[in-house]
Design a protein around this motif. Structure first.
Motif, PDB file in Angstrom:
ATOM      1  N   GLY A 180      41.380  43.477  46.604  1.00  0.00           N
ATOM      2  CA  GLY A 180      39.890  43.034  46.279  1.00  0.00           C
ATOM      3  C   GLY A 180      40.124  43.249  44.181  1.00  0.00           C
ATOM      4  N   ILE A 181      41.684  43.743  43.752  1.00  0.00           N
ATOM      5  CA  ILE A 181      41.549  44.352  42.848  1.00  0.00           C
ATOM      6  C   ILE A 181      41.938  42.700  42.126  1.00  0.00           C
ATOM      7  N   ALA A 182      43.560  42.347  42.709  1.00  0.00           N
ATOM      8  CA  ALA A 182      44.170  41.020  42.538  1.00  0.00           C
ATOM      9  C   ALA A 182      43.105  39.645  42.228  1.00  0.00           C
ATOM     10  N   ILE A 183      41.889  39.560  44.056  1.00  0.00           N
ATOM     11  CA  ILE A 183      40.908  38.781  43.808  1.00  0.00           C
ATOM     12  C   ILE A 183      39.891  38.828  42.692  1.00  0.00           C
ATOM     13  N   HIS A 184      39.780  39.951  42.183  1.00  0.00           N
ATOM     14  CA  HIS A 184      38.543  40.143  40.765  1.00  0.00           C
ATOM     15  C   HIS A 184      39.947  39.342  40.009  1.00  0.00           C
ATOM     16  N   VAL A 185      41.134  39.738  39.373  1.00  0.00           N
ATOM     17  CA  VAL A 185      42.104  39.292  38.054  1.00  0.00           C
ATOM     18  C   VAL A 185      41.773  38.008  38.051  1.00  0.00           C
ATOM     19  N   GLY A 186      42.313  37.538  39.598  1.00  0.00           N
ATOM     20  CA  GLY A 186      42.366  35.832  39.907  1.00  0.00           C
ATOM     21  C   GLY A 186      41.366  35.711  39.491  1.00  0.00           C
ATOM     22  N   LEU A 187      40.277  35.767  39.916  1.00  0.00           N
ATOM     23  CA  LEU A 187      38.958  34.946  39.299  1.00  0.00           C
ATOM     24  C   LEU A 187      39.123  34.969  37.627  1.00  0.00           C
ATOM     25  N   GLN A 188      38.847  35.786  37.514  1.00  0.00           N
ATOM     26  CA  GLN A 188      38.533  36.063  36.075  1.00  0.00           C
ATOM     27  C   GLN A 188      39.103  35.063  35.167  1.00  0.00           C
ATOM     28  N   ALA A 189      41.190  35.151  35.319  1.00  0.00           N
ATOM     29  CA  ALA A 189      41.400  34.629  34.412  1.00  0.00           C
ATOM     30  C   ALA A 189      41.064  32.917  35.087  1.00  0.00           C
ATOM     31  N   ASP A 190      40.438  32.873  35.945  1.00  0.00           N
ATOM     32  CA  ASP A 190      39.990  31.608  35.845  1.00  0.00           C
ATOM     33  C   ASP A 190      38.369  31.080  35.667  1.00  0.00           C
ATOM     34  N   SER A 191      37.579  32.139  34.658  1.00  0.00           N
ATOM     35  CA  SER A 191      36.870  31.904  34.377  1.00  0.00           C
ATOM     36  C   SER A 191      37.030  31.253  32.832  1.00  0.00           C
ATOM     37  N   ALA A 192      35.866  31.176  32.613  1.00  0.00           N
ATOM     38  CA  ALA A 192      35.838  31.008  31.214  1.00  0.00           C
ATOM     39  C   ALA A 192      35.175  32.706  30.738  1.00  0.00           C
ATOM     40  N   ASN A 193      35.624  33.906  30.823  1.00  0.00           N
ATOM     41  CA  ASN A 193      34.986  34.963  30.237  1.00  0.00           C
ATOM     42  C   ASN A 193      36.365  35.078  29.455  1.00  0.00           C
ATOM     43  N   GLU A 194      35.958  36.506  28.875  1.00  0.00           N
ATOM     44  CA  GLU A 194      37.009  37.449  28.149  1.00  0.00           C
ATOM     45  C   GLU A 194      37.847  37.723  29.020  1.00  0.00           C
ATOM     46  N   PRO A 195      39.598  37.831  28.316  1.00  0.00           N
ATOM     47  CA  PRO A 195      40.419  38.366  29.434  1.00  0.00           C
ATOM     48  C   PRO A 195      40.165  40.234  30.145  1.00  0.00           C
ATOM     49  N   THR A 196      40.773  39.986  31.015  1.00  0.00           N
ATOM     50  CA  THR A 196      40.568  40.999  32.352  1.00  0.00           C
ATOM     51  C   THR A 196      41.291  41.827  31.825  1.00  0.00           C
ATOM     52  N   SER A 197      40.182  43.629  31.553  1.00  0.00           N
ATOM     53  CA  SER A 197      41.345  44.554  30.555  1.00  0.00           C
ATOM     54  C   SER A 197      42.749  44.400  31.912  1.00  0.00           C
ATOM     55  N   ALA A 198      43.873  45.227  30.835  1.00  0.00           N
ATOM     56  CA  ALA A 198      44.671  46.119  31.399  1.00  0.00           C
ATOM     57  C   ALA A 198      44.449  46.964  32.485  1.00  0.00           C
ATOM     58  N   ILE A 199      43.992  47.627  32.081  1.00  0.00           N
ATOM     59  CA  ILE A 199      43.658  48.100  33.306  1.00  0.00           C
ATOM     60  C   ILE A 199      43.559  48.147  34.936  1.00  0.00           C
ATOM     61  N   TRP A 200      42.733  46.705  35.415  1.00  0.00           N
ATOM     62  CA  TRP A 200      42.988  46.068  36.235  1.00  0.00           C
ATOM     63  C   TRP A 200      44.721  46.247  36.530  1.00  0.00           C
ATOM     64  N   ILE A 201      44.999  45.177  36.069  1.00  0.00           N
ATOM     65  CA  ILE A 201      46.780  45.278  36.377  1.00  0.00           C
ATOM     66  C   ILE A 201      47.498  46.443  37.275  1.00  0.00           C
ATOM     67  N   VAL A 202      46.580  47.566  35.776  1.00  0.00           N
ATOM     68  CA  VAL A 202      47.548  48.585  36.407  1.00  0.00           C
ATOM     69  C   VAL A 202      46.979  49.610  37.409  1.00  0.00           C
ATOM     70  N   GLY A 203      45.505  49.407  37.979  1.00  0.00           N
ATOM     71  CA  GLY A 203      44.501  49.631  39.291  1.00  0.00           C
ATOM     72  C   GLY A 203      45.847  49.338  40.341  1.00  0.00           C
ATOM     73  N   LEU A 204      45.993  47.700  40.314  1.00  0.00           N
ATOM     74  CA  LEU A 204      46.616  47.224  41.254  1.00  0.00           C
ATOM     75  C   LEU A 204      47.813  48.052  41.762  1.00  0.00           C
ATOM     76  N   LEU A 205      49.161  47.749  40.672  1.00  0.00           N
ATOM     77  CA  LEU A 205      50.327  48.371  41.252  1.00  0.00           C
ATOM     78  C   LEU A 205      50.149  49.769  41.634  1.00  0.00           C
ATOM     79  N   VAL A 206      49.713  51.060  40.740  1.00  0.00           N
ATOM     80  CA  VAL A 206      49.255  52.573  41.676  1.00  0.00           C
ATOM     81  C   VAL A 206      48.234  51.739  42.754  1.00  0.00           C
ATOM     82  N   ALA A 207      47.116  51.440  43.260  1.00  0.00           N
ATOM     83  CA  ALA A 207      46.971  51.243  44.473  1.00  0.00           C
ATOM     84  C   ALA A 207      48.144  50.357  45.438  1.00  0.00           C
TER      85      ALA A 207
END
Length: 476
Positions: A180-207
């Motif tokens: 779920g986190i990976a999909i969220h990060v991927g969709l955010q990167a492909d959109s025009a929104n602000e860059p995804t917070s680094a907390i998401w990639i940390v959460g991905l690594l922890v999970a």
């Protein structure tokens, strides 16, 4: 200069493949290792040439120096008995490195929104896949290391195995969270929104990391060789994914070679145990709470023997089969066994070695151990080739092996290892089992072979007792 880099990569790839081909036999294994190692040096040189304009040479040199200092001494000084632990640890470092690369790429590209030389889809998918699989491999390999090192007590091990269902439920939740986190990060990167917070990639690594811990923690000791091979394959696949994200051909090719070879080996090891890979991951055996000494569960009588009696039995035999196990490795008895075999052969006795695919703590452990003592490759027989020989064998001497000789796998439908192919040692006319005590093996279950009518037990340190048998043979 790009042409030079391409040529170096091709040379490295060729050396990787040729070196791997050399690992198919003990005579060419050392040479194959050297060739593959030189190939890796060539690949590193290619990378350094490719990034010649970087401003981070101090960090690069420092990283290379740290790697050499931390990698070479353990490889030189680690005993053969601890080689599986070293393999697990080195494999884990590879997975951890890939996870860190994915994290660094996320930070460098502002959450994968700033694309450099790689198209956005390969960068995002490759990095996220590498983050998940690399983290699972790293933390799972650390658990494998602690199990192989026997850091955890048997009681704790049995408790972890008993709680396998709870770990499985937790892993389902963690897998859903990681994806779920990976999909969220991927969709955010492909959109025009602000860059995804680094907390998401940390959460991905922890999970993914916790999932790696929870996957391996409840797996029993008897399955550990398969687990090591599986984690090795995962590390290779994560490295290939990272190579795709970085547009690095060396990582892609090397990672796919490791991933493919590790996957093939994992499948072969699982077949050798007559178990599917999902059954190993989700329904491990070993470490049962009711496991006790071999005599306590089987109800037979243990017959002890002496080195002199064992020597007499083997000296007047036509054929002797040696079954090596982890106890032989712990005692470093391979050279003593080689000497004993030479003395028997001088007396006209044919000596063969029976190698079970999962004997020891990692794939090929016994083959490497015996090759270290210059045992000829021709007399090392695989399980399928030697099993028909036991019924025609006068004496089989089992040195430190337990689970791979347990006839319960063939005869007892209630046994946790029922259906696992074993060495048919119990079909021999006479069996000598060399062990320190009557304790159960790594799987934590009893072995009725020890109390069979044709079996006698030679208690003591393997190296010392085999040496005593050799001295008795000299006197005959």
């Amino acid at each position: 200069m790009n042409y030079l880099v391409s040529v170096l990569y091709i040379v490295a790839f060729a050396m990787f493949i040729y070196g791997l081909m050399g690992l198919t036999g003990p005579r060419t294994a050392v040479r194959g290792n050297y060739i593959a190692a030189v190939g890796m040096v060539v690949a590193v040189v290619a990378v350094l040439v490719d990034i010649r304009n970087t401003d981070n040479w101090i960090l690069i040199v420092a990283g290379l120096a740290v790697g050499v200092v931390l990698g070479v001494p353990p490889a030189l000084k680690t005993k053969m008995t601890a080689m599986p632990q070293l393999v697990a640890l080195f494999n884990g470092v590879g997975g951890g490195t890939v996870a860190l690369i994915a994290w660094a790429e996320f930070l460098d590209s502002d959450g994968f929104t700033t694309v450099h030389t790689v198209p956005s889809a390969p960068l995002i998918i490759g990095s996220l896949f590498a983050a998940i699989i690399g983290s699972v491999s790293f933390w799972g390999s650390l658990v494998a290391f602690t199990k192989l090192q026997e850091v955890l007590s048997k009681k704790v091990e049995r408790g972890l195995v008993a709680g396998a269902k709870a770990f499985q439920l937790a892993n389902i939740v963690l897998a859903i969270a990681a994806v779920g986190i990976a999909i969220h990060v991927g969709l955010q990167a492909d959109s025009a929104n602000e860059p995804t917070s680094a907390i998401w990639i940390v959460g991905l690594l922890v999970a993914a990391g916790v999932m790696g811990l929870f996957v391996v923690l409840p797996i029993g000791g008897a399955d550990m060789p398969v687990v090591i091979s599986l984690l090795n394959a995962l590390t290779g696949l994560s490295a290939a994914a990272a190579g795709l994200a970085l547009n690095n051909q060396a990582m892609i090719v090397a990672g796919m070679i490791v991933g493919a070879s590790g996957s093939i080996l994992t499948n072969l090891m699982a077949k050798a145990m007559n178990r599917s890979i999902p059954a190993i991951i989700f329904g491990s055996f070993g470490g049962n709470d009711d496991a006790g000494g071999a005599g306590s569960a089987t109800g037979g009588t243990v017959k002890a023997t002496s080195a002199a009696d064992a020597a007499i039995q083997m000296a007047y035999a036509n054929q002797v089969i040696v079954v090596p196990g982890y106890g032989l490795a712990v005692a470093q008895a391979q050279h003593a066994v080689k000497e004993m075999a030479a003395l028997l052969e001088d007396k006209g006795v044919e000596v063969k070695y029976a190698i079970h695919p999962v004997a020891g703590r990692m794939p090929g452990h016994m083959n490497v151990l015996l090759a270290e003592a210059d045992v000829e490759y021709e007399v090392m027989k695989e399980m399928d080739d030697i099993n028909g020989e036991f019924s025609r064998t006068d004496v089989t001497i089992v040195i430190g092996a337990n689970d791979v000789t347990n006839p319960a796998a063939r005869l007892d439908t209630s046994s946790p290892i029922y259906g696992m192919p074993i060495l048919n040692v119990d079909q021999s006319k006479s069996v000598i089992v060399l062990k320190r005590s009557m304790s159960s093996g790594y799987a934590g279950i009893d072995n009725p072979l020890f109390t069979a009518d044709q079996t006698s037990m030679l208690f003591g340190d393997a190296k010392k007792m085999v040496g005593e048998v050799a001295e008795e043979l000299k006197a005959l």
